[in-house]
Design a protein around this motif. Sequence first.
Motif: not given
Length: 192
Positions: A51-52, A54-55, A58-59, A89
């Motif tokens: 998840n990290q 992917r985030e 994307q960012g 993050k």
Amino acid sequence: MRSALKLFADKGFAGTTVGDIEGDAGLAVRGGGFYRHFQSKEGVLTAAIDNQIREIEQGQAAVLGLLPLGDLRSELTLVCRWLLTAIEKQRDLLRVVERDGDRFPELRDRCRVHLVDASHLAAVAFTTGWATETSHPSSDPEASAAIMIGAVFNYCHTRWTYGQPPLGVDEDRFVTSWVNYCYDLMTGTSSG
């Protein structure tokens, strides 16, 4: 996933129980809610890492998609601010990797490839792309990327570890100096 990652960062993987994760996530402790979503603690760690990644990807794509802005200082400022936010993050994930990375070498290596190496490669692409576009020579873009990314990471890591930024330099001062340094590095000039 957020609860598990925070607990793994604070207590270590071995020191965190499934009951701890359930309680922190607002589930009934030992009520089986965890196992409706994950098969094991390693499963939730893997999912949290994915998840990290992917985030962050994307960012990064969103920020780099804004470029070029037509002004190198503006581009560098955007990149530095995004890096500071992205690294912040990743704080819990980075703490888990530092603490338990040897226990999970495949997960540690996935973080290195998708988070650390990817950031450095994006910095290389940024500096070499700018050099090509402007005919400014790019002197050792890989080493330059290591310095650029390393400075931002060190700034964040020092704040986390010691509760304050290096030498009390606030974020605005850091960004300004980082932009000036990178600008000088990329243009071969000195902005002071």
